[in-house]
Design a protein around this motif. Structure first.
Motif, PDB file in Angstrom:
ATOM      1  N   ASP A  35      50.843  28.448 -27.182  1.00 49.10           N
ATOM      2  CA  ASP A  35      50.062  27.716 -26.198  1.00 49.10           C
ATOM      3  C   ASP A  35      49.503  26.466 -26.868  1.00 49.10           C
ATOM      4  N   ILE A  36      49.462  25.387 -26.138  1.00 48.44           N
ATOM      5  CA  ILE A  36      48.877  24.141 -26.639  1.00 48.44           C
ATOM      6  C   ILE A  36      47.922  23.631 -25.568  1.00 48.44           C
ATOM      7  N   GLU A  37      46.708  23.333 -25.984  1.00 52.18           N
ATOM      8  CA  GLU A  37      45.719  22.795 -25.059  1.00 52.18           C
ATOM      9  C   GLU A  37      45.268  21.433 -25.573  1.00 52.18           C
ATOM     10  N   ILE A  38      45.275  20.459 -24.726  1.00 57.10           N
ATOM     11  CA  ILE A  38      44.799  19.133 -25.076  1.00 57.10           C
ATOM     12  C   ILE A  38      43.282  19.125 -24.882  1.00 57.10           C
ATOM     13  N   LEU A  39      42.571  18.784 -25.927  1.00 56.28           N
ATOM     14  CA  LEU A  39      41.113  18.913 -25.916  1.00 56.28           C
ATOM     15  C   LEU A  39      40.386  17.604 -25.626  1.00 56.28           C
ATOM     16  N   ARG A  40      41.044  16.683 -24.978  1.00 61.47           N
ATOM     17  CA  ARG A  40      40.458  15.366 -24.720  1.00 61.47           C
ATOM     18  C   ARG A  40      39.102  15.464 -24.018  1.00 61.47           C
ATOM     19  N   MET A  41      39.009  16.234 -22.951  1.00 62.95           N
ATOM     20  CA  MET A  41      37.745  16.327 -22.220  1.00 62.95           C
ATOM     21  C   MET A  41      36.696  17.100 -23.020  1.00 62.95           C
ATOM     22  N   HIS A  42      37.128  18.089 -23.783  1.00 65.88           N
ATOM     23  CA  HIS A  42      36.197  18.816 -24.638  1.00 65.88           C
ATOM     24  C   HIS A  42      35.595  17.864 -25.681  1.00 65.88           C
ATOM     25  N   TYR A  43      36.429  16.962 -26.196  1.00 68.85           N
ATOM     26  CA  TYR A  43      35.957  16.014 -27.199  1.00 68.85           C
ATOM     27  C   TYR A  43      34.928  15.062 -26.606  1.00 68.85           C
ATOM     28  N   ALA A  44      35.097  14.665 -25.371  1.00 67.16           N
ATOM     29  CA  ALA A  44      34.105  13.805 -24.713  1.00 67.16           C
ATOM     30  C   ALA A  44      32.752  14.510 -24.645  1.00 67.16           C
ATOM     31  N   ASP A  45      32.766  15.786 -24.310  1.00 68.12           N
ATOM     32  CA  ASP A  45      31.523  16.567 -24.270  1.00 68.12           C
ATOM     33  C   ASP A  45      30.920  16.685 -25.670  1.00 68.12           C
ATOM     34  N   THR A  46      31.775  16.877 -26.666  1.00 66.33           N
ATOM     35  CA  THR A  46      31.318  16.986 -28.052  1.00 66.33           C
ATOM     36  C   THR A  46      30.675  15.685 -28.511  1.00 66.33           C
TER      37      THR A  46
END
Length: 80
Positions: A35-46
């Motif tokens: 599985d691969i998840e792109i964490l772009r939105m998570h990084y914005a929150d971070t």
């Protein structure tokens, strides 16, 4: 491609490899990518959380480093 300003002032010498560069090494190590998840939105929150904490301790950071450092990181955390 890394922004030239970020490469020079925020992460000098840093390098974020592309997924196509990482996966062959992972597979050669005998690991399976399931599985691969792109964490772009998570990084914005971070980044938002980092900026809030950074600003809460801005004066302390400036005592350790300097006002130029603080301005650059404040800009990076706001813009990224």
């Amino acid at each position: 491609v890394t922004n030239p300003w970020v490469a020079k002032y925020i992460f000098p010498g840093g390098y974020v490899p592309a997924l196509s560069e990482v996966l062959p090494a992972v597979e050669r190590a005998g690991l399976l990518v399931t599985d691969i998840e792109i964490l772009r939105m998570h990084y914005a929150d971070t980044l938002l959380a980092w900026r809030q904490r950074f600003l809460a301790h801005r004066d302390e950071v400036e005592e350790v480093y300097d006002s130029r450092f603080v301005r650059m990181w404040e800009f990076y955390l706001a813009a990224a």
